[in-house]
Design a protein around this motif. Structure first.
Motif, mmCIF file in Angstrom:
data_model
loop_
_atom_site.group_PDB
_atom_site.id
_atom_site.type_symbol
_atom_site.label_atom_id
_atom_site.label_comp_id
_atom_site.label_asym_id
_atom_site.label_seq_id
_atom_site.Cartn_x
_atom_site.Cartn_y
_atom_site.Cartn_z
ATOM 1 N N ARG A 42 0.600 -0.835 0.304
ATOM 2 C CA ARG A 42 0.322 -0.166 0.337
ATOM 3 C C ARG A 42 0.920 1.010 0.078
ATOM 4 O O ARG A 42 0.842 2.717 -0.624
ATOM 5 C CB ARG A 42 -0.942 -0.374 1.090
ATOM 6 C CG ARG A 42 -1.915 -1.086 1.027
ATOM 7 C CD ARG A 42 -3.054 -1.021 2.343
ATOM 8 N NE ARG A 42 -2.909 -0.757 3.608
ATOM 9 C CZ ARG A 42 -2.558 -2.000 4.164
ATOM 10 N NH1 ARG A 42 -3.112 -2.847 3.584
ATOM 11 N NH2 ARG A 42 -2.426 -2.361 5.008
ATOM 12 N N ALA A 43 1.508 1.441 0.816
ATOM 13 C CA ALA A 43 3.213 2.328 0.959
ATOM 14 C C ALA A 43 3.840 2.441 -0.354
ATOM 15 O O ALA A 43 3.868 3.735 -1.338
ATOM 16 C CB ALA A 43 4.188 2.408 2.050
ATOM 17 N N GLY A 44 3.982 1.487 -1.290
ATOM 18 C CA GLY A 44 4.818 1.751 -2.758
ATOM 19 C C GLY A 44 3.751 1.834 -3.320
ATOM 20 O O GLY A 44 4.156 3.036 -4.403
ATOM 21 N N LEU A 45 2.268 1.491 -3.836
ATOM 22 C CA LEU A 45 1.144 2.208 -4.235
ATOM 23 C C LEU A 45 1.551 3.610 -4.102
ATOM 24 O O LEU A 45 0.982 4.438 -5.192
ATOM 25 C CB LEU A 45 -0.223 1.466 -4.139
ATOM 26 C CG LEU A 45 -0.234 0.188 -4.784
ATOM 27 C CD1 LEU A 45 -1.435 -0.647 -4.761
ATOM 28 C CD2 LEU A 45 0.446 0.031 -6.337
ATOM 29 N N ARG A 46 0.761 4.145 -3.518
ATOM 30 C CA ARG A 46 0.943 5.543 -2.656
ATOM 31 C C ARG A 46 2.284 6.448 -3.722
ATOM 32 O O ARG A 46 2.124 7.371 -4.106
ATOM 33 C CB ARG A 46 0.931 6.264 -1.428
ATOM 34 C CG ARG A 46 -0.400 5.565 -0.308
ATOM 35 C CD ARG A 46 -0.666 6.304 1.077
ATOM 36 N NE ARG A 46 0.189 6.242 1.456
ATOM 37 C CZ ARG A 46 0.383 4.911 2.558
ATOM 38 N NH1 ARG A 46 -1.243 4.059 2.674
ATOM 39 N NH2 ARG A 46 0.935 4.603 3.284
ATOM 40 N N ARG A 47 3.391 5.579 -3.603
ATOM 41 C CA ARG A 47 4.342 6.204 -4.630
ATOM 42 C C ARG A 47 4.603 6.124 -5.520
ATOM 43 O O ARG A 47 5.516 6.712 -6.108
ATOM 44 C CB ARG A 47 5.510 6.735 -3.736
ATOM 45 C CG ARG A 47 6.292 5.712 -3.516
ATOM 46 C CD ARG A 47 7.862 5.208 -2.476
ATOM 47 N NE ARG A 47 8.417 5.980 -3.523
ATOM 48 C CZ ARG A 47 8.919 7.247 -4.279
ATOM 49 N NH1 ARG A 47 9.101 7.803 -1.900
ATOM 50 N NH2 ARG A 47 10.335 7.198 -3.896
ATOM 51 N N TYR A 48 3.965 5.431 -6.676
ATOM 52 C CA TYR A 48 4.414 4.914 -7.760
ATOM 53 C C TYR A 48 3.185 5.330 -8.546
ATOM 54 O O TYR A 48 2.421 6.465 -8.426
ATOM 55 C CB TYR A 48 3.714 3.163 -8.349
ATOM 56 C CG TYR A 48 3.758 2.867 -9.320
ATOM 57 C CD1 TYR A 48 4.653 1.950 -9.845
ATOM 58 C CD2 TYR A 48 2.736 2.000 -9.870
ATOM 59 C CE1 TYR A 48 4.617 1.031 -10.494
ATOM 60 C CE2 TYR A 48 2.869 1.333 -10.801
ATOM 61 C CZ TYR A 48 3.918 1.059 -11.604
ATOM 62 O OH TYR A 48 3.963 0.549 -12.734
#
Length: 269
Positions: free
Chosen positions: A258-264
């Motif tokens: 989830r954290a990665g998708l926010r900056r993807y």
């Protein structure tokens, strides 16, 4: 039903894709026996120098331990999953999953299970041949209840290894190349998971500290259960710690996704 059919299709596709590399798996399995041969000669020399037992192990028990490590490793250890996941993130392939009703973690678990099934099927013959060659050292558990407990621990060991690999691959959201971090972590795993030696031959204080880490529960702990080196309260505490690490790894993998998708950022068509 549609959801089950969807992941059954993924499982079948994973089998087909993995089957392309069947000869790679077989050759890798065969060459993994070379370190085992070296291990036998090293421990034979140690036992000849130190006596009949070392830290409660006879020579036969020590060889049987490494045979079981080999078996468990073949059954549950992921094969390049972290590299494939990192590649999906780096090359933008996860766009295919973001726009479809497919949970990426469930997708990767299905691929992992299909590859493990085929890998085990292909390599079971050489593994069985090694066990037959060293059949004089095999000692079955005295209690039948050891088998179901071992299977539970084996499943959790596979889940723990996969979830750690998955969470590690999530770093590709933040850094371009994860190979250095992967090799550092695998160095710790190699030493602390019981691949080189049984962890209970170490001093008690150090062994107790190591058993609080996740690494022993990837290989050493299931093997210790099957060889009945852990019993009673120690066994149930170990299973609780192993289950706790599986839960922590699962929550960590979900959070990093989830954290990665926010900056993807997806760029291009």
């Amino acid at each position: 039903m549609r959801s089950a059919a969807k992941y059954c299709t993924v499982f079948t596709t994973g089998l087909q894709n993995t089957f392309v590399y069947r000869w790679n798996f077989l050759l890798r399995s065969v060459f993994e026996f070379v370190p085992l041969i070296g291990t036998v000669f090293i421990w034979r020399a140690l036992f000849e120098a130190r006596g009949e037992t070392i830290a409660g192990y006879t020579f036969g028990q020590m060889i049987y331990y490494f045979l079981l490590i080999l078996l468990v490793e073949h059954l549950v250890t992921p094969s390049d999953d972290e590299w494939q996941i990192a590649s999906d993130i780096r090359n933008g392939q996860i766009n295919n999953f973001l726009s479809k009703p497919v949970d990426y973690l469930a997708y990767r678990v299905t691929i992992f299970l299909s590859s493990r099934l085929l890998y085990t099927t292909i390599t079971i013959v050489p593994v069985a041949a090694v066990f037959f060659w060293f059949r004089g050292f095999i000692t079955l558990p005295e209690s039948w209840t050891t088998w179901p407990i071992f299977l539970v621990s084996l499943v959790m060991a596979g889940a723990l290894q996969f979830l750690i690999a998955y969470a590690l691959a999530m770093l590709a959201f933040w850094i371009l190349e994860i190979s250095t971090i992967v090799f550092i972590l695998y160095s710790f795993e190699y030493f602390l998971s019981g691949r080189l030696f049984p962890l209970n031959i170490m001093p008690d204080w150090l062994h107790n500290i190591l058993m609080l880490l996740p690494f022993p529960y990837e290989l050493y702990f299931p093997v210790a259960i099957l060889t009945e080196k852990v019993k009673g309260t120690e066994l149930w505490i170990g299973l609780g710690i192993q289950a706790a690490w599986v839960l922590i790894a699962f929550l960590g993998a979900r959070w990093m996704w989830r954290a990665g998708l926010r900056r993807y950022e997806s760029v291009g068509g």
